[in-house]
Motif scaffolding. Structure first.
Motif, mmCIF file in Angstrom:
data_model
loop_
_atom_site.group_PDB
_atom_site.id
_atom_site.type_symbol
_atom_site.label_atom_id
_atom_site.label_comp_id
_atom_site.label_asym_id
_atom_site.label_seq_id
_atom_site.Cartn_x
_atom_site.Cartn_y
_atom_site.Cartn_z
ATOM 1 N N GLY A 96 62.344 49.096 66.684
ATOM 2 C CA GLY A 96 63.157 48.037 67.270
ATOM 3 C C GLY A 96 62.315 47.023 68.014
ATOM 4 O O GLY A 96 61.336 47.376 68.674
ATOM 5 N N ILE A 97 62.715 45.749 67.927
ATOM 6 C CA ILE A 97 62.056 44.676 68.666
ATOM 7 C C ILE A 97 63.105 44.053 69.586
ATOM 8 O O ILE A 97 64.065 43.436 69.113
ATOM 9 C CB ILE A 97 61.486 43.607 67.719
ATOM 10 C CG1 ILE A 97 60.556 44.238 66.676
ATOM 11 C CG2 ILE A 97 60.743 42.525 68.506
ATOM 12 C CD1 ILE A 97 60.107 43.272 65.604
ATOM 13 N N TYR A 98 62.931 44.211 70.897
ATOM 14 C CA TYR A 98 63.908 43.757 71.883
ATOM 15 C C TYR A 98 63.402 42.544 72.662
ATOM 16 O O TYR A 98 62.197 42.422 72.929
ATOM 17 C CB TYR A 98 64.209 44.871 72.882
ATOM 18 C CG TYR A 98 64.903 46.076 72.290
ATOM 19 C CD1 TYR A 98 66.294 46.166 72.285
ATOM 20 C CD2 TYR A 98 64.175 47.124 71.730
ATOM 21 C CE1 TYR A 98 66.942 47.276 71.759
ATOM 22 C CE2 TYR A 98 64.804 48.225 71.197
ATOM 23 C CZ TYR A 98 66.188 48.307 71.210
ATOM 24 O OH TYR A 98 66.811 49.408 70.676
ATOM 25 N N VAL A 106 68.790 50.684 74.715
ATOM 26 C CA VAL A 106 67.691 51.240 73.917
ATOM 27 C C VAL A 106 67.969 52.696 73.554
ATOM 28 O O VAL A 106 67.793 53.114 72.404
ATOM 29 C CB VAL A 106 66.352 51.126 74.683
ATOM 30 C CG1 VAL A 106 65.259 51.920 73.974
ATOM 31 C CG2 VAL A 106 65.939 49.672 74.815
ATOM 32 N N ILE A 107 68.419 53.484 74.539
ATOM 33 C CA ILE A 107 68.724 54.900 74.293
ATOM 34 C C ILE A 107 69.849 55.035 73.266
ATOM 35 O O ILE A 107 69.805 55.891 72.369
ATOM 36 C CB ILE A 107 69.114 55.605 75.610
ATOM 37 C CG1 ILE A 107 67.880 55.697 76.525
ATOM 38 C CG2 ILE A 107 69.667 57.000 75.334
ATOM 39 C CD1 ILE A 107 68.198 56.170 77.936
ATOM 40 N N GLY A 108 70.852 54.176 73.373
ATOM 41 C CA GLY A 108 71.962 54.213 72.420
ATOM 42 C C GLY A 108 71.499 53.940 70.998
ATOM 43 O O GLY A 108 71.945 54.597 70.051
ATOM 44 N N ASN A 109 70.584 53.000 70.847
ATOM 45 C CA ASN A 109 70.086 52.673 69.505
ATOM 46 C C ASN A 109 69.188 53.766 68.941
ATOM 47 O O ASN A 109 69.107 53.941 67.727
ATOM 48 C CB ASN A 109 69.339 51.335 69.541
ATOM 49 C CG ASN A 109 70.280 50.161 69.711
ATOM 50 O OD1 ASN A 109 71.390 50.167 69.187
ATOM 51 N ND2 ASN A 109 69.867 49.159 70.472
ATOM 52 N N ARG A 110 68.514 54.499 69.817
ATOM 53 C CA ARG A 110 67.730 55.655 69.347
ATOM 54 C C ARG A 110 68.635 56.653 68.633
ATOM 55 O O ARG A 110 68.256 57.244 67.618
ATOM 56 C CB ARG A 110 67.033 56.339 70.521
ATOM 57 C CG ARG A 110 65.709 55.713 70.921
ATOM 58 C CD ARG A 110 65.070 56.563 72.015
ATOM 59 N NE ARG A 110 63.790 56.037 72.435
ATOM 60 C CZ ARG A 110 62.628 56.325 71.879
ATOM 61 N NH1 ARG A 110 62.594 57.132 70.826
ATOM 62 N NH2 ARG A 110 61.504 55.817 72.331
ATOM 63 N N VAL A 114 66.854 54.178 65.613
ATOM 64 C CA VAL A 114 65.679 53.399 65.999
ATOM 65 C C VAL A 114 64.683 54.353 66.643
ATOM 66 O O VAL A 114 64.870 54.818 67.760
ATOM 67 C CB VAL A 114 66.049 52.264 66.976
ATOM 68 C CG1 VAL A 114 64.793 51.465 67.353
ATOM 69 C CG2 VAL A 114 67.088 51.338 66.344
ATOM 70 N N ILE A 115 63.601 54.644 65.939
ATOM 71 C CA ILE A 115 62.696 55.712 66.361
ATOM 72 C C ILE A 115 61.850 55.326 67.565
ATOM 73 O O ILE A 115 61.494 56.170 68.386
ATOM 74 C CB ILE A 115 61.800 56.150 65.178
ATOM 75 C CG1 ILE A 115 61.061 57.445 65.516
ATOM 76 C CG2 ILE A 115 60.841 55.061 64.778
ATOM 77 C CD1 ILE A 115 60.346 58.057 64.317
#
Length: 266
Positions: A96-98, A106-110, A114-115
Motif C-alpha cells: 500500500g502507498i498512503y 492501515v490496520i483495516g487494510n491489512r 495489504v501486506i
C-alpha cells in the motif's frame, strides 16, 4: 511515462529481474518511484487506471503490486477485493502507498490483503528494502504453489468454439511429462475443429529452451494456427523466436477474447 502496451521499463540483468506493477493516481509519486527503481533489477509496469491495473496484474503475473490507497477513495477497495479474490492474483503481495498514516485505516487494510505499506513522500531505501522482502515472499509462494500443484496443464472450454490450454508451470520440468496424456487422440480430434489458445502467463520466466519446447508443442497442431496468451513473456517471444509469424500472439486474455469475437462474427 511508458505503459504496458508500449515498452515496459526494463533495467539491469534480466535473469534477476522482478516485475512490479504500480496502480497509483499520484503522478509525482509514480515518477519518484520510477526514478528510484531506474538503476535496479526491477521492471516497473505503470497502470494508468485501476481497470488497467487489474488487467495488467492478471496478464503480467508480477512479483509485487503497489497500490495507491486514499481513505476517501472507494475505487481502491474494489481493486483490492478483485486482486485478492481472483485466483491468478490472490497470492501476489500488495504494497500500500498512503498519503498519510492513519493507523486504524492501515490496520483495516491489512486484514483485506495489504501486506505492508509506505507513506508519502516515499523514502528510497525503505522502498528498495521492502520490495526486496516482498519479492522473496512472492517467489517462495510461487515455488510452493508449483510444488503442490497436481496438474500442470489445465484444459478449459470457455465457449463451444474455444479450447484454452493453460500451462501452469515450467515447460521442461512439469508440462512435458503430462503432454502425452493430455494431448491424446480425443483431445487432438476436438482441437481440429476449435480455436486453440495456449496460456503461458503463469510462468515465472521463459527461457530460450522453453521457447523451443513451445514451438514443438505448437507443431503438434499441424497447419492449424493457434493463439498464445503470453502476458509479460510477449517481449521475450518476439525477440527470441519467430513464433509471431506462426501464431496469433496476445498480451492478455481480454485481447484474445476480442480477437475471437471479431473472427467468429465474420
Amino acid at each position: 511515462m511508458k505503459q504496458l502496451e508500449e515498452n515496459t521499463l526494463t533495467r539491469g540483468n534480466t535473469q534477476a529481474m522482478a516485475d512490479i506493477i504500480i496502480i497509483e493516481k499520484d503522478i509525482d509519486a509514480v515518477n519518484h518511484i520510477d526514478h528510484y527503481l531506474a538503476p535496479t533489477n526491477y521492471k516497473l509496469i505503470i497502470a494508468p487506471d485501476h481497470k488497467k491495473g487489474i488487467e495488467y496484474a492478471r496478464s503480467a503475473m508480477p512479483d509485487v503490486i503497489m497500490l495507491g490507497i486514499e481513505e476517501d477513495d472507494e475505487e481502491f477497495r474494489t481493486t483490492l477485493s478483485t486482486l485478492k479474490t481472483d485466483i491468478s492474483t490472490k497470492n501476489i503481495p500488495v504494497l500500500g502507498i498512503y498519503s498519510k498514516l492513519e493507523r486504524y485505516f492501515v490496520i483495516g487494510n491489512r486484514k483485506h490483503g495489504v501486506i505492508d505499506y509506505l507513506v508519502k513522500p516515499i523514502d528510497k531505501y525503505k522502498l528498495l528494502n521492502m520490495l526486496k522482502e516482498l519479492v522473496e515472499i512472492s517467489r517462495e509462494q510461487k515455488t510452493s504453489d508449483i510444488s503442490l500443484r497436481k496438474n500442470h496443464i489445465i484444459i478449459e472450454t470457455p465457449t463451444p468454439q474455444i479450447i484454452k490450454v493453460s500451462f501452469k508451470s515450467g515447460l521442461k520440468k512439469y508440462v512435458l511429462p503430462e503432454i502425452r496424456n493430455v494431448f491424446n487422440s480425443n483431445f487432438m480430434k476436438a482441437a481440429a475443429h476449435r480455436e486453440i489458445a495456449l496460456d503461458i502467463r503463469d510462468f515465472v520466466s521463459l527461457s530460450e529452451e522453453e521457447i523451443s519446447i513451445l514451438e514443438k508443442i505448437i507443431h503438434l497442431f499441424g497447419n492449424k494456427k493457434v493463439s498464445i496468451i503470453a502476458g509479460k513473456h510477449i517481449g521475450k517471444i518476439l525477440s527470441s523466436s519467430e513464433l509471431e509469424a506462426k501464431v496469433n500472439l496476445f498480451m492478455s486474455l481480454e485481447d484474445y477474447v476480442v480477437f475471437i469475437k471479431k473472427s467468429l462474427s465474420k
